[in-house]
Design a protein around this motif. Structure first.
Motif, PDB file in Angstrom:
ATOM      1  N   VAL B  57       0.865  -1.187   0.000  1.00 14.77           N
ATOM      2  CA  VAL B  57       0.000   0.000   0.000  1.00 14.77           C
ATOM      3  C   VAL B  57       0.898   1.232   0.000  1.00 14.77           C
ATOM      4  N   GLU B  58       2.027   1.123  -0.710  1.00 16.76           N
ATOM      5  CA  GLU B  58       3.044   2.173  -0.640  1.00 16.76           C
ATOM      6  C   GLU B  58       2.518   3.542  -1.052  1.00 16.76           C
ATOM      7  N   LEU B  59       1.717   3.603  -2.114  1.00 22.90           N
ATOM      8  CA  LEU B  59       1.253   4.918  -2.571  1.00 22.90           C
ATOM      9  C   LEU B  59       0.267   5.549  -1.597  1.00 22.90           C
ATOM     10  N   ASP B  60      -0.614   4.737  -1.007  1.00 22.56           N
ATOM     11  CA  ASP B  60      -1.547   5.262   0.006  1.00 22.56           C
ATOM     12  C   ASP B  60      -0.762   5.773   1.214  1.00 22.56           C
ATOM     13  N   ARG B  61       0.230   4.991   1.621  1.00 19.61           N
ATOM     14  CA  ARG B  61       1.055   5.364   2.771  1.00 19.61           C
ATOM     15  C   ARG B  61       1.787   6.682   2.491  1.00 19.61           C
ATOM     16  N   ALA B  62       2.314   6.793   1.260  1.00 17.92           N
ATOM     17  CA  ALA B  62       3.045   8.006   0.881  1.00 17.92           C
ATOM     18  C   ALA B  62       2.115   9.217   0.899  1.00 17.92           C
ATOM     19  N   ALA B  63       0.903   9.062   0.343  1.00 15.97           N
ATOM     20  CA  ALA B  63      -0.049  10.171   0.303  1.00 15.97           C
ATOM     21  C   ALA B  63      -0.449  10.590   1.712  1.00 15.97           C
ATOM     22  N   HIS B  64      -0.640   9.615   2.582  1.00 17.18           N
ATOM     23  CA  HIS B  64      -0.991   9.919   3.977  1.00 17.18           C
ATOM     24  C   HIS B  64       0.123  10.725   4.646  1.00 17.18           C
ATOM     25  N   ALA B  65       1.358  10.332   4.396  1.00 13.49           N
ATOM     26  CA  ALA B  65       2.506  11.049   4.982  1.00 13.49           C
ATOM     27  C   ALA B  65       2.566  12.488   4.452  1.00 13.49           C
ATOM     28  N   LEU B  66       2.356  12.650   3.144  1.00 11.79           N
ATOM     29  CA  LEU B  66       2.396  13.990   2.544  1.00 11.79           C
ATOM     30  C   LEU B  66       1.269  14.872   3.090  1.00 11.79           C
ATOM     31  N   GLU B  67       0.086  14.290   3.225  1.00  8.89           N
ATOM     32  CA  GLU B  67      -1.062  15.020   3.792  1.00  8.89           C
ATOM     33  C   GLU B  67      -0.763  15.528   5.201  1.00  8.89           C
ATOM     34  N   MET B  68      -0.194  14.663   6.007  1.00  7.70           N
ATOM     35  CA  MET B  68       0.097  15.065   7.398  1.00  7.70           C
ATOM     36  C   MET B  68       1.157  16.161   7.437  1.00  7.70           C
ATOM     37  N   ALA B  69       2.180  16.037   6.573  1.00  6.21           N
ATOM     38  CA  ALA B  69       3.228  17.068   6.549  1.00  6.21           C
ATOM     39  C   ALA B  69       2.629  18.397   6.083  1.00  6.21           C
ATOM     40  N   ALA B  70       1.746  18.328   5.082  1.00  9.14           N
ATOM     41  CA  ALA B  70       1.100  19.553   4.581  1.00  9.14           C
ATOM     42  C   ALA B  70       0.221  20.186   5.660  1.00  9.14           C
ATOM     43  N   ALA B  71      -0.264  19.373   6.601  1.00  9.82           N
ATOM     44  CA  ALA B  71      -1.089  19.885   7.701  1.00  9.82           C
ATOM     45  C   ALA B  71      -0.231  20.365   8.873  1.00  9.82           C
ATOM     46  N   GLY B  72       1.092  20.381   8.689  1.00  6.02           N
ATOM     47  CA  GLY B  72       1.963  20.959   9.716  1.00  6.02           C
ATOM     48  C   GLY B  72       2.659  19.971  10.631  1.00  6.02           C
ATOM     49  N   ARG B  73       2.506  18.662  10.368  1.00  7.54           N
ATOM     50  CA  ARG B  73       3.140  17.661  11.235  1.00  7.54           C
ATOM     51  C   ARG B  73       4.605  17.443  10.835  1.00  7.54           C
ATOM     52  N   GLN B  74       5.367  16.884  11.765  1.00  2.00           N
ATOM     53  CA  GLN B  74       6.766  16.531  11.522  1.00  2.00           C
ATOM     54  C   GLN B  74       6.783  15.028  11.247  1.00  2.00           C
ATOM     55  N   VAL B  75       6.779  14.663   9.971  1.00  2.00           N
ATOM     56  CA  VAL B  75       6.519  13.279   9.584  1.00  2.00           C
ATOM     57  C   VAL B  75       7.814  12.597   9.136  1.00  2.00           C
ATOM     58  N   VAL B  76       8.032  11.386   9.630  1.00  2.00           N
ATOM     59  CA  VAL B  76       9.149  10.561   9.144  1.00  2.00           C
ATOM     60  C   VAL B  76       8.572   9.282   8.541  1.00  2.00           C
ATOM     61  N   VAL B  77       8.844   9.070   7.260  1.00  2.00           N
ATOM     62  CA  VAL B  77       8.503   7.804   6.606  1.00  2.00           C
ATOM     63  C   VAL B  77       9.710   6.895   6.767  1.00  2.00           C
ATOM     64  N   VAL B  78       9.514   5.715   7.341  1.00  2.00           N
ATOM     65  CA  VAL B  78      10.648   4.817   7.550  1.00  2.00           C
ATOM     66  C   VAL B  78      10.631   3.657   6.563  1.00  2.00           C
ATOM     67  N   SER B  79      11.834   3.319   6.095  1.00  2.00           N
ATOM     68  CA  SER B  79      12.063   2.120   5.295  1.00  2.00           C
ATOM     69  C   SER B  79      13.148   1.315   5.998  1.00  2.00           C
ATOM     70  N   SER B  80      13.178   0.042   5.751  1.00  2.00           N
ATOM     71  CA  SER B  80      14.342  -0.756   6.119  1.00  2.00           C
ATOM     72  C   SER B  80      15.466  -0.387   5.154  1.00  2.00           C
ATOM     73  N   GLY B  81      16.705  -0.616   5.546  1.00  2.00           N
ATOM     74  CA  GLY B  81      17.831  -0.370   4.638  1.00  2.00           C
ATOM     75  C   GLY B  81      17.955   1.083   4.267  1.00  2.00           C
ATOM     76  N   ASP B  82      18.067   1.349   2.970  1.00  2.00           N
ATOM     77  CA  ASP B  82      18.157   2.707   2.444  1.00  2.00           C
ATOM     78  C   ASP B  82      16.827   3.038   1.763  1.00  2.00           C
ATOM     79  N   PRO B  83      16.255   4.220   2.011  1.00  2.00           N
ATOM     80  CA  PRO B  83      14.927   4.507   1.459  1.00  2.00           C
ATOM     81  C   PRO B  83      14.927   4.681  -0.057  1.00  2.00           C
ATOM     82  N   GLY B  84      16.120   4.890  -0.644  1.00  2.00           N
ATOM     83  CA  GLY B  84      16.217   5.109  -2.086  1.00  2.00           C
ATOM     84  C   GLY B  84      16.458   3.846  -2.880  1.00  2.00           C
ATOM     85  N   VAL B  85      16.613   2.703  -2.214  1.00  2.00           N
ATOM     86  CA  VAL B  85      16.887   1.435  -2.899  1.00  2.00           C
ATOM     87  C   VAL B  85      15.700   0.503  -2.700  1.00  2.00           C
ATOM     88  N   PHE B  86      14.837   0.419  -3.712  1.00  2.00           N
ATOM     89  CA  PHE B  86      13.667  -0.454  -3.680  1.00  2.00           C
ATOM     90  C   PHE B  86      12.863  -0.248  -2.390  1.00  2.00           C
TER      91      PHE B  86
END
Lengths: 250, 250
Positions: B57-86
């Protein structure tokens, strides 16, 4: 105490990118061995001897580290980035393989670090978010023809590419040839990121279309990332972002 | 306080492999978003809301994170490993590109992490010490024919290869086909490393010749590394080491 050899990655430059594991290894070291600018990143303290050596003496440096560990010292070999990516780990194992029998029982540990291409990718966005390759553009240790062959095959496979050691002072013409090969093989204006001294105060990130990439945009402190055919630039008020989508349509 | 989105890599599992930069971002977060097992690695505290979601559900999760940041929250999206590699960075940028205008001014930062292949390589020795590629073997987001093509071209280029997502529960047959392609394309007994749950208490490292590699040696927590034609195994009392030499003779 029996000797021990740790091969540790210091990351690209910022203290905030040094893992706690590596920091702990440095805190327990009796001897730190490495290329001058990397050893300079380790704080001196009583009981720690710093052994800084010049570039291009990797095998001598590795043998010296193995000798000291065999003599009972707690030795840390430092590399920038990750020690397993175009850095000291392979050099140590080459020296180990041809070295004396007493080295073969040594405890040796490799501690990973944040390698330059991933720090650079993070600063740009996510250009390595789909399949990619990492190629060392120096022809000190391999024939130039092999580099060209790999560039053409990587382009045919539509891999994003990260280039280490793009342009040495002694062989500046190689990178110009690499850019020519890539322009011919890719045939489009996909983004190229020149990331210099990432995470340090001298950091510079420049993104240009492949058609406008010039050899002098890179130097010895630059890692270069070339997108794949789908890599995009998002132009936005919050800062441009270069990323490669996860999917390839059927 | 204006909102902010950080996309952070937690490394492969051990606390000692989480960078201080990522630890600081988590300490300043109001909301942490990610796949259930990765969010479970973040300690709860007052003022922090954990948003754990299922896989795929990566895209839904991403949109939720963006929405919260746009609403003024301090949001951290976590990935295992490096977030830029798969991982999540490309998913966030895909959601951003098609999202509302108010997301475009958001401050977004990617913090790199130790990606699985580099942690696995360090445990094995230095199998990625020469040119290499990283390929996601899942065909959820790309056609299988493209995966096969990339495997053949990477073998022709004599790149070492790191494989992410080798074997999903839903599509176990893909990895068997990949091994067949690789045996045919490489035609030798070069080492294959199956590295499972690296840096965790469940870590298992298995090295076998390509001729003896079997699909069931990998599962969803495994990263697989295949050497190039020069990759060697040093058998030694101090522990076997798999490494790829830095040089290719002319």
């Amino acid at each position: 105490m029996s000797g021990r050899l740790v091969i540790a990655g210091l990351g690209p430059g910022a203290e905030g990118l040094v893992t706690p594991q590596v920091a702990a290894a440095l805190a327990g070291a009796s001897d730190v061995v490495g290329y001058i600018p990397y050893v300079a990143r380790v704080a001196p303290r009583p009981g720690l001897t710093l052994h800084a050596t010049d570039n291009r003496v990797e095998l001598d440096r590795a043998a010296h580290a193995l000798e000291m560990a065999a003599a009972g010292r707690q030795v840390v070999v430092v590399s920038s980035g990750d020690p397993g990516v175009f850095a000291m780990a392979s050099a140590v194992f080459e020296a180990l393989e041809t070295g004396p029998a007493e080295w073969q029982a040594l405890q040796i540990e490799v501690l990973p670090g944040i390698t330059a291409m991933l720090a650079a990718a993070a600063r740009a966005g996510a250009p390595l978010g789909h399949d990619f390759c990492a190629i060392n553009l120096s022809d000190n240790l391999k024939p130039w023809a092999l580099i060209e062959k790999r560039l053409r095959l990587a382009a045919e496979a539509d891999l994003a590419m990260a280039f280490y050691n793009p342009r040495s002072a002694s062989r500046p013409e190689g990178f110009a040839r690499a850019l020519d090969v890539l322009r011919e093989a890719c045939g489009d204006a996909r983004p190229v990121i020149f990331a210099r001294a990432v995470s340090t105060p001298e950091e510079q990130i420049l993104t240009v279309p492949l058609t406008e990439a010039r050899p002098e945009m890179a130097d010895m402190r630059t890692v270069v990332i070339l997108g794949n055919s789908a890599t995009r630039i998002l132009r936005r008020p919050g800062g441009d972002i270069v990323y490669t989508p996860r999917s390839v349509p059927a």
